[in-house]
Design a protein around this motif. Structure first.
Motif, PDB file in Angstrom:
ATOM      1  N   ASP A   1       0.836  -1.199   0.000  1.00  0.00           N
ATOM      2  CA  ASP A   1       0.000   0.000   0.000  1.00  0.00           C
ATOM      3  C   ASP A   1       0.875   1.253   0.000  1.00  0.00           C
ATOM      4  O   ASP A   1       0.621   2.207  -0.739  1.00  0.00           O
ATOM      5  CB  ASP A   1      -0.906  -0.010   1.230  1.00  0.00           C
ATOM      6  N   ALA A   2       1.916   1.252   0.817  1.00  0.00           N
ATOM      7  CA  ALA A   2       2.838   2.387   0.858  1.00  0.00           C
ATOM      8  C   ALA A   2       3.491   2.590  -0.508  1.00  0.00           C
ATOM      9  O   ALA A   2       3.642   3.729  -0.978  1.00  0.00           O
ATOM     10  CB  ALA A   2       3.895   2.157   1.932  1.00  0.00           C
ATOM     11  N   HIS A   3       3.864   1.496  -1.160  1.00  0.00           N
ATOM     12  CA  HIS A   3       4.499   1.582  -2.478  1.00  0.00           C
ATOM     13  C   HIS A   3       3.532   2.153  -3.513  1.00  0.00           C
ATOM     14  O   HIS A   3       3.923   2.991  -4.351  1.00  0.00           O
ATOM     15  CB  HIS A   3       4.980   0.197  -2.900  1.00  0.00           C
ATOM     16  N   PHE A   4       2.274   1.732  -3.477  1.00  0.00           N
ATOM     17  CA  PHE A   4       1.264   2.217  -4.422  1.00  0.00           C
ATOM     18  C   PHE A   4       1.091   3.733  -4.297  1.00  0.00           C
ATOM     19  O   PHE A   4       1.118   4.468  -5.284  1.00  0.00           O
ATOM     20  CB  PHE A   4      -0.060   1.495  -4.164  1.00  0.00           C
ATOM     21  N   HIS A   5       0.926   4.206  -3.071  1.00  0.00           N
ATOM     22  CA  HIS A   5       0.750   5.645  -2.863  1.00  0.00           C
ATOM     23  C   HIS A   5       2.016   6.413  -3.241  1.00  0.00           C
ATOM     24  O   HIS A   5       1.937   7.528  -3.786  1.00  0.00           O
ATOM     25  CB  HIS A   5       0.347   5.922  -1.420  1.00  0.00           C
TER      26      HIS A   5
ATOM     27  N   HIS B   1       6.290   7.975   7.688  1.00  0.00           N
ATOM     28  CA  HIS B   1       6.022   6.524   7.667  1.00  0.00           C
ATOM     29  C   HIS B   1       4.512   6.267   7.792  1.00  0.00           C
ATOM     30  O   HIS B   1       4.050   5.413   8.566  1.00  0.00           O
ATOM     31  CB  HIS B   1       6.778   5.816   8.796  1.00  0.00           C
ATOM     32  N   VAL B   2       3.770   7.031   7.005  1.00  0.00           N
ATOM     33  CA  VAL B   2       2.312   7.094   7.128  1.00  0.00           C
ATOM     34  C   VAL B   2       1.655   5.724   7.129  1.00  0.00           C
ATOM     35  O   VAL B   2       0.897   5.370   8.038  1.00  0.00           O
ATOM     36  CB  VAL B   2       1.730   7.950   5.978  1.00  0.00           C
ATOM     37  N   HIS B   3       1.928   4.943   6.108  1.00  0.00           N
ATOM     38  CA  HIS B   3       1.162   3.711   5.917  1.00  0.00           C
ATOM     39  C   HIS B   3       1.491   2.638   6.950  1.00  0.00           C
ATOM     40  O   HIS B   3       0.604   1.882   7.366  1.00  0.00           O
ATOM     41  CB  HIS B   3       1.357   3.204   4.488  1.00  0.00           C
TER      42      HIS B   3
END
Length: 228
Positions: free
Chosen positions: A147-151, A171-173
């Protein structure tokens, strides 16, 4: 501790990952699933015994996790799991995301190329793989990284490195996925990501803005229950 394996993209070649990578992954999963509670001390010797490795790969893994914001190190105290987001931090973080990510999605849509769309579709596809790891928390933890990579791919296409770095530094996700270990978080996120991808495929910048705004708002609503 068994050394995990990974497949290369060509020919299905299987190669072992390092012991250090395996230790990092296992501690990461424990942190994301809250098996290691937020704020809890992380004894290096205890983890080394549990994972049946020396203390060196454990130290290496904890150093990496400190850089990712999931672990903290204090002088004369050692390592501990990062504290959970407070409700105020959670609200501030989502207000920040709503200010910048929908507009970033709109800008990304306007700058999209066939190559960057392909990268985005691949990033989205990484979250939908039907692999069934031995541990449920392995799948959930892997989804958080995907998910972090997608955003991040969307922010990369938007080409505003200041915004991209600001979100990376928080480090949001990883932190939001620690709030609630539940399949609903991943299932609904996948549906919302698909609406985002549809807007990008259509080249509709306003639809991309609205889809991102809706996704972040819904994510906030899902995770709000963690504070009840």
């Amino acid at each position: 501790m068994a050394i995990s394996v990974e497949r290369t993209g060509e020919g299905g070649i299987v190669r072992p990952t390092s012991i250090s990578d395996g230790v990092h992954q296992r501690i990461y999963e424990k942190l994301m699933s809250l098996e290691i509670s937020p704020g809890a001390r992380i004894p290096i010797d205890g983890l080394a015994r549990e994972l049946n490795v020396s203390q060196t790969p454990v130290r290496d893994a904890l150093n990496r996790l400190e850089q990712e914001g999931l672990v903290r190190k204090a002088h004369l105290v050692g390592y501990s799991a990062a504290p959970q987001l407070t409700h105020k931090e959670f609200e501030d973080l989502y207000n920040f995301r709503l200010m910048i990510e929908p507009e970033s999605a709109r800008q990304a849509c306007r700058k999209l190329t066939s190559e960057s769309l392909t990268r985005l579709e691949l990033a989205a596809g990484d979250m939908e793989k039907d692999e069934q790891p031995a541990y449920r928390n392995s799948r959930y933890s892997r989804f958080a990284r995907a998910d972090a990579h997608f955003h991040d791919e969307i922010l990369k296409i938007a080409a505003n490195e200041i915004v991209r770095q600001a979100l990376a530094d928080q480090h949001v996700h990883l932190h939001i996925f620690r709030l609630m270990f539940h399949s609903r978080v991943t299932r609904e996120a996948l549906e919302e990501h698909e609406r985002l991808i549809a807007a990008f495929r259509a080249g509709d910048a306003d639809a991309a803005y609205n889809a991102m705004h809706d996704h972040i708002s819904r994510s906030r609503d899902r995770l709000e229950a963690a504070f009840e």
